[in-house]
Design a protein around this motif. Structure first.
Motif, PDB file in Angstrom:
ATOM      1  N   ASP A  66       0.870  -1.427   0.024  1.00 39.20           N
ATOM      2  CA  ASP A  66      -0.016   0.136   0.157  1.00 39.20           C
ATOM      3  C   ASP A  66       0.741   1.250  -0.032  1.00 39.20           C
ATOM      4  N   ILE A  67       1.828   1.249   0.858  1.00 37.35           N
ATOM      5  CA  ILE A  67       2.734   2.408   0.796  1.00 37.35           C
ATOM      6  C   ILE A  67       3.202   2.567  -0.632  1.00 37.35           C
ATOM      7  N   VAL A  68       3.837   1.747  -1.358  1.00 40.29           N
ATOM      8  CA  VAL A  68       4.541   2.049  -2.715  1.00 40.29           C
ATOM      9  C   VAL A  68       3.429   2.368  -3.556  1.00 40.29           C
ATOM     10  N   ARG A  69       2.299   1.515  -3.636  1.00 41.45           N
ATOM     11  CA  ARG A  69       1.061   1.837  -4.445  1.00 41.45           C
ATOM     12  C   ARG A  69       0.427   3.516  -4.351  1.00 41.45           C
ATOM     13  N   SER A  70       0.421   3.721  -3.128  1.00 46.12           N
ATOM     14  CA  SER A  70       0.033   5.191  -2.474  1.00 46.12           C
ATOM     15  C   SER A  70       0.752   6.147  -3.216  1.00 46.12           C
ATOM     16  N   ALA A  71       2.246   5.974  -2.788  1.00 44.38           N
ATOM     17  CA  ALA A  71       3.094   6.980  -3.415  1.00 44.38           C
ATOM     18  C   ALA A  71       2.955   7.191  -4.795  1.00 44.38           C
ATOM     19  N   ARG A  72       2.936   6.002  -5.741  1.00 44.31           N
ATOM     20  CA  ARG A  72       2.801   6.129  -6.890  1.00 44.31           C
ATOM     21  C   ARG A  72       1.354   7.113  -7.563  1.00 44.31           C
ATOM     22  N   PHE A  73       0.423   6.709  -6.763  1.00 42.30           N
ATOM     23  CA  PHE A  73      -0.890   7.041  -6.854  1.00 42.30           C
ATOM     24  C   PHE A  73      -1.032   8.423  -6.769  1.00 42.30           C
ATOM     25  N   MET A  74       0.086   9.035  -5.793  1.00 38.62           N
ATOM     26  CA  MET A  74       0.200  10.416  -5.703  1.00 38.62           C
ATOM     27  C   MET A  74       1.076  11.160  -6.318  1.00 38.62           C
ATOM     28  N   GLY A  75       1.759  10.569  -7.328  1.00 43.88           N
ATOM     29  CA  GLY A  75       2.939  11.011  -8.053  1.00 43.88           C
ATOM     30  C   GLY A  75       4.376  11.210  -7.356  1.00 43.88           C
ATOM     31  N   LEU A  76       4.576  10.644  -6.277  1.00 45.80           N
ATOM     32  CA  LEU A  76       5.658  10.589  -5.604  1.00 45.80           C
ATOM     33  C   LEU A  76       6.629   9.407  -5.826  1.00 45.80           C
ATOM     34  N   PRO A  77       8.078   9.658  -5.989  1.00 44.88           N
ATOM     35  CA  PRO A  77       8.971   8.495  -5.809  1.00 44.88           C
ATOM     36  C   PRO A  77       8.933   7.652  -4.558  1.00 44.88           C
ATOM     37  N   ILE A  78       9.246   6.550  -4.607  1.00 51.23           N
ATOM     38  CA  ILE A  78       9.660   5.736  -3.292  1.00 51.23           C
ATOM     39  C   ILE A  78      10.170   4.480  -3.336  1.00 51.23           C
ATOM     40  N   LYS A  79      10.998   4.239  -2.603  1.00 48.52           N
ATOM     41  CA  LYS A  79      11.861   2.982  -2.630  1.00 48.52           C
ATOM     42  C   LYS A  79      11.906   2.396  -1.144  1.00 48.52           C
ATOM     43  N   MET A  80      11.442   1.512  -0.733  1.00 49.04           N
ATOM     44  CA  MET A  80      11.152   1.072   0.828  1.00 49.04           C
ATOM     45  C   MET A  80      12.747   0.806   1.226  1.00 49.04           C
ATOM     46  N   PRO A  81      12.916   1.376   2.325  1.00 44.62           N
ATOM     47  CA  PRO A  81      14.303   1.247   2.934  1.00 44.62           C
ATOM     48  C   PRO A  81      14.826  -0.416   3.273  1.00 44.62           C
ATOM     49  N   SER A  82      16.058  -0.529   2.866  1.00 40.25           N
ATOM     50  CA  SER A  82      16.447  -1.928   3.313  1.00 40.25           C
ATOM     51  C   SER A  82      16.491  -2.066   5.001  1.00 40.25           C
ATOM     52  N   LYS A  83      16.742  -0.903   5.713  1.00 38.46           N
ATOM     53  CA  LYS A  83      16.295  -1.087   7.103  1.00 38.46           C
ATOM     54  C   LYS A  83      14.886  -0.583   7.456  1.00 38.46           C
ATOM     55  N   PHE A  84      14.037  -1.006   7.958  1.00 43.18           N
ATOM     56  CA  PHE A  84      12.868  -0.616   8.340  1.00 43.18           C
ATOM     57  C   PHE A  84      12.134  -1.256   9.310  1.00 43.18           C
ATOM     58  N   PRO A  85      11.462  -0.496  10.491  1.00 42.35           N
ATOM     59  CA  PRO A  85      11.411   0.949  10.612  1.00 42.35           C
ATOM     60  C   PRO A  85      12.671   1.433  11.272  1.00 42.35           C
TER      61      PRO A  85
END
Lengths: 200, 200
Positions: A66-85
């Motif tokens: 959802d995070i990645v999909r929502s970012a794209r839906f809002m027109g924003l770049p995203i790459k989930m961090p390798s260390k998270f949270p």
């Protein structure tokens, strides 16, 4: 001039990043400014027994999707961090130190930290990474490293986080418009309407 | 003809009610039908340790505020039930019994139950209240009361809920479009776009 709106966020919050990219422009459309107020969700979770989304069975894999999909839906770049949270205490301290000097620069710094974490996979839990981000904005690395170690700055940060919790802030992003709270990047449409027309 | 979309919900979920009022029209715009699939969040919470929103410290009072505000934002009537949350097992069993006979009527029944709970403050955890709701749709009260007590219907319901959990459904509403899951009434805009254009 209408009152500023309050924007609470955790530096480790992807939805906080998404809202951070939009909130100032959204407010400016209605003649508002924004007070940015980083918090530490870890401190909230101690109070209400919650866990990060990505640590809840069944929700975990959905959350990333959802995070990645929502970012794209809002027109924003995203790459989930390798260390998270990650623990956001270092950038939070740096922010509150900067904010007392130059609130505009502090917001630019916060956005740069979000992008470092959620676009460039940099571990902003590390003070030296935070200092490197600050350097790109012309802030002396030595000075901000000292600030993150300062007892006075630690105390300011603790008080800011405690005040947010006392005000009922339990998530990120959490936006308050004239006393009305909105939780989630998916409430920005309601935030915009509330600023424009007030209660419905 | 495109595949039907899947609409999972709990009868006690206010956001499920909000989505239930919108989902069929949203799908019809894209030439889709909807399979309604009530679940029991209590069974999900046993798996992932979660609690209802209104039972989480700090989130509780916000949740009620957001539910009412979001309903109005979506143009829908709402009145928080005096008893909440409720156990949705009675209407869930009645739904699956009806659904095998007449899926369209089962959806009308589900929506009538949602409105009974979230507009008219009727306790739909009670079989006799469920039967009274069904009666307004022309369904014999005695027949649906018998169905809710039938071992076969209980078994069908248990299997449906177990299948949903096995498929990863963890919340309400939870919509699946061509295999892509969307959680929350606040994802209906993404659901609409996904139906229209597919992945982005």
């Amino acid at each position: 001039m209408a009152h500023p709106i309050e924007f609470y966020f955790d530096f480790s919050s992807p939805y906080g990043y998404l809202a951070g990219e939009k909130i100032n422009a959204l407010a400016a459309k209605q003649g508002r400014t924004v007070n940015w107020r980083p918090i530490l969700l870890g401190a909230v979770f101690k109070v209400n027994g919650q866990k990060p989304l990505t640590m809840i069975p069944m929700k975990d894999s959905y959350a990333v999707r959802d995070i990645v999909r929502s970012a794209r839906f809002m027109g924003l770049p995203i790459k989930m961090p390798s260390k998270f949270p990650i623990n956001g205490i270092a950038p939070t301290r740096a922010f509150y130190w900067l904010n007392e000097r130059n609130a505009t620069q502090a917001q630019q710094f916060a956005l740069a930290c979000f992008r470092a974490l959620f676009v460039d996979d940099q571990d902003i839990s590390k003070p030296e990474v935070v200092a490197a981000v600050a350097k790109t904005l012309g802030i002396a690395e030595g000075e901000i490293l000292d600030a993150m170690n300062s007892e006075a700055v630690k105390d300011t940060t603790r008080k800011a986080v405690d005040a947010a919790i006392a005000a009922g802030v339990f998530g990120s992003p959490y936006v308050v418009v004239d006393g009305e709270p909105f939780w989630g990047a998916d409430r920005l449409d309601q935030v915009a309407r509330w600023m424009e027309k007030g209660p419905w």
